[in-house]
Design a protein around this motif. Structure first.
Motif, PDB file in Angstrom:
ATOM      1  N   ILE A 139       0.712  -1.262  -0.034  1.00 56.79           N
ATOM      2  CA  ILE A 139      -0.039  -0.029   0.000  1.00 56.79           C
ATOM      3  C   ILE A 139       0.686   1.239   0.100  1.00 56.79           C
ATOM      4  CG2 ILE A 139      -1.884  -1.122   1.017  1.00 56.79           C
ATOM      5  CD1 ILE A 139      -1.189   0.434   3.800  1.00 56.79           C
ATOM      6  N   GLY A 140       2.190   1.082  -0.395  1.00 54.32           N
ATOM      7  CA  GLY A 140       3.070   2.188  -0.150  1.00 54.32           C
ATOM      8  C   GLY A 140       2.736   3.439  -0.993  1.00 54.32           C
ATOM      9  N   ASN A 141       1.811   3.303  -2.045  1.00 58.55           N
ATOM     10  CA  ASN A 141       1.645   4.117  -3.090  1.00 58.55           C
ATOM     11  C   ASN A 141      -0.115   4.644  -3.326  1.00 58.55           C
ATOM     12  OD1 ASN A 141       4.559   5.236  -3.813  1.00 58.55           O
ATOM     13  ND2 ASN A 141       4.486   2.932  -4.514  1.00 58.55           N
ATOM     14  N   VAL A 142      -0.713   4.111  -2.224  1.00 56.66           N
ATOM     15  CA  VAL A 142      -2.142   4.386  -2.498  1.00 56.66           C
ATOM     16  C   VAL A 142      -2.499   5.815  -2.757  1.00 56.66           C
ATOM     17  CG1 VAL A 142      -4.112   4.368  -0.998  1.00 56.66           C
ATOM     18  CG2 VAL A 142      -2.776   2.123  -1.332  1.00 56.66           C
ATOM     19  N   GLU A 143      -1.970   6.832  -1.907  1.00 52.95           N
ATOM     20  CA  GLU A 143      -2.274   8.213  -2.065  1.00 52.95           C
ATOM     21  C   GLU A 143      -1.713   8.818  -3.227  1.00 52.95           C
ATOM     22  OE1 GLU A 143      -4.929   9.166  -0.584  1.00 52.95           O
ATOM     23  OE2 GLU A 143      -5.033   7.471   0.799  1.00 52.95           O
ATOM     24  N   MET A 144      -1.152   8.040  -4.084  1.00 48.37           N
ATOM     25  CA  MET A 144      -0.883   8.754  -5.505  1.00 48.37           C
ATOM     26  C   MET A 144      -2.255   8.625  -6.281  1.00 48.37           C
ATOM     27  SD  MET A 144       1.869   6.950  -8.331  1.00 48.37           S
ATOM     28  CE  MET A 144       3.261   6.880  -6.948  1.00 48.37           C
ATOM     29  N   PHE A 145      -3.086   8.078  -5.909  1.00 52.09           N
ATOM     30  CA  PHE A 145      -4.382   7.914  -6.795  1.00 52.09           C
ATOM     31  C   PHE A 145      -5.543   8.240  -5.639  1.00 52.09           C
ATOM     32  CE2 PHE A 145      -1.094   4.899  -7.470  1.00 52.09           C
ATOM     33  CZ  PHE A 145      -1.030   4.968  -8.777  1.00 52.09           C
ATOM     34  N   PRO A 146      -5.476   9.479  -5.517  1.00 53.19           N
ATOM     35  CA  PRO A 146      -6.679   9.989  -4.638  1.00 53.19           C
ATOM     36  C   PRO A 146      -8.318   9.844  -4.934  1.00 53.19           C
ATOM     37  CG  PRO A 146      -5.363  11.883  -5.495  1.00 53.19           C
ATOM     38  CD  PRO A 146      -4.630  10.482  -5.778  1.00 53.19           C
ATOM     39  N   GLN A 147      -8.281   9.754  -6.383  1.00 51.00           N
ATOM     40  CA  GLN A 147      -9.572   9.557  -6.614  1.00 51.00           C
ATOM     41  C   GLN A 147     -10.089   8.185  -7.023  1.00 51.00           C
ATOM     42  OE1 GLN A 147      -7.191  10.165  -8.663  1.00 51.00           O
ATOM     43  NE2 GLN A 147      -7.559   8.370  -9.674  1.00 51.00           N
ATOM     44  N   ALA A 148      -9.039   7.149  -7.213  1.00 54.04           N
ATOM     45  CA  ALA A 148      -9.594   5.944  -7.471  1.00 54.04           C
ATOM     46  C   ALA A 148     -10.095   5.435  -6.438  1.00 54.04           C
ATOM     47  CB  ALA A 148      -7.957   5.251  -7.829  1.00 54.04           C
ATOM     48  N   VAL A 149     -11.150   4.231  -6.569  1.00 55.16           N
ATOM     49  CA  VAL A 149     -11.839   3.653  -5.649  1.00 55.16           C
ATOM     50  C   VAL A 149     -11.202   2.507  -5.006  1.00 55.16           C
ATOM     51  CG1 VAL A 149     -14.004   2.753  -5.073  1.00 55.16           C
ATOM     52  CG2 VAL A 149     -14.024   4.546  -6.777  1.00 55.16           C
ATOM     53  N   LEU A 150     -10.834   2.417  -3.757  1.00 55.41           N
ATOM     54  CA  LEU A 150     -10.165   1.364  -3.267  1.00 55.41           C
ATOM     55  C   LEU A 150     -11.203   0.125  -3.120  1.00 55.41           C
ATOM     56  CD1 LEU A 150      -8.442   3.054  -0.161  1.00 55.41           C
ATOM     57  CD2 LEU A 150      -7.492   2.287  -2.438  1.00 55.41           C
TER      58      LEU A 150
END
Length: 280
Positions: A139-150
């Protein structure tokens, strides 16, 4: 003399109309609309003592790890499976030295951002980010994609982190899952609930038009030898659930004639096509 041919033509047209009406009432065939699958380099690591992942064997021996992410191009949008080691580690000359010396020292030879850029994919293009589980190398780069639905299992999302901190940024859009999920509704990409390594661990079944079915393991299994011998790392949340999930994956592989793609297995990755090459 013309009546015979005319009657024959009329009968042929009537038969064709019946066939067309029948076809109109048939359900369309469900076909895979996954266009491409890219394997991304999301980290390389070294463990000083691999035995915590291989109980009873290789005690005190070092081992190399790799960390894969997978980018899936579907007709309905892009899905990224796991985000790997934090791209910031690429700037650390000695890698991310772990607090626990028996853990994994991770390096980041190539950033996720640079690999997406090479493919012409912007972070804002990613529709879904599906996470196998919430360990930092996934999960190291999850916030590279702030608009993507987890896409995360509820049990994983609600599992308290260090100091009872949330494992994801609370404002990040998320769909919480309680089991399997057909992501695009066509059977081509299916999230599989495979708990054991963590409470809400999940794997991914991808049906590719040419390659066939593949199971992306996450950390349901770490090495091929662990799979063959059904070894369960001592760090796993539940040995019983891990073994049950491994059996479930084996059953699915037999059903779909699927390949097993093991996330951290370096020997296997050495045989794989890495981005910008792709599977279809």
């Amino acid at each position: 003399m013309l009546k015979g041919p005319r009657i024959a033509i009329q009968l042929a047209l009537a038969a064709l109309a019946i066939v067309l009406i029948g076809c109109a009432g048939m359900s369309p065939q469900r076909t895979s609309v996954v266009e491409r699958l890219y394997v991304l380099d999301c980290g390389e690591g070294t463990a000083i003592d691999v035995s915590r992942w291989t109980p009873g064997v290789d005690i005190g021996k070092p081992a190399a790890f790799v960390d894969n992410c997978y980018l899936i191009k579907h007709a309905q949008g892009w899905l990224l499976w796991d985000t790997g080691v934090d791209d910031a580690v690429a700037k650390l000359p000695d890698g991310a030295v772990p607090a626990d010396p028996k853990s994994i020292l991770w390096r980041r030879p190539r950033t996720l951002a640079s690999q997406l850029e090479q493919l012409g994919v912007k972070p804002s293009d990613i529709r879904y980010v599906a996470i196998s589980h919430t360990h930092p190398d996934h999960i190291g780069n999850v916030e590279m994609f702030p608009q993507a639905v987890l896409l995360v299992q509820r049990a994983e999302y609600e599992w308290p982190g260090a100091g009872n901190a949330p494992r994801f940024k609370p404002g990040h859009p998320v769909t919480l899952l309680d089991g399997d999920r057909d992501v695009f509704g066509d059977g081509s990409v299916t999230i599989l609930s495979t708990p054991g390594h963590t409470p809400g661990h999940q794997s991914l079944l991808v049906n590719l038009p040419k390659t066939g079915a593949v199971v992306l393991t996450g950390d349901a299994v770490h090495f091929r030898s662990n799979w063959d011998q059904r070894r369960v790392p001592s760090i796993n949340f539940s040995k019983e659930l891990t073994l049950s999930s491994m059996q479930r994956i084996a059953d699915l592989m037999a059903r779909d004639n699927a390949q097993l793609w093991i996330n951290h297995d370096k020997d296997q990755r050495n045989t794989m096509k890495m981005a910008p090459a792709y599977y279809e």
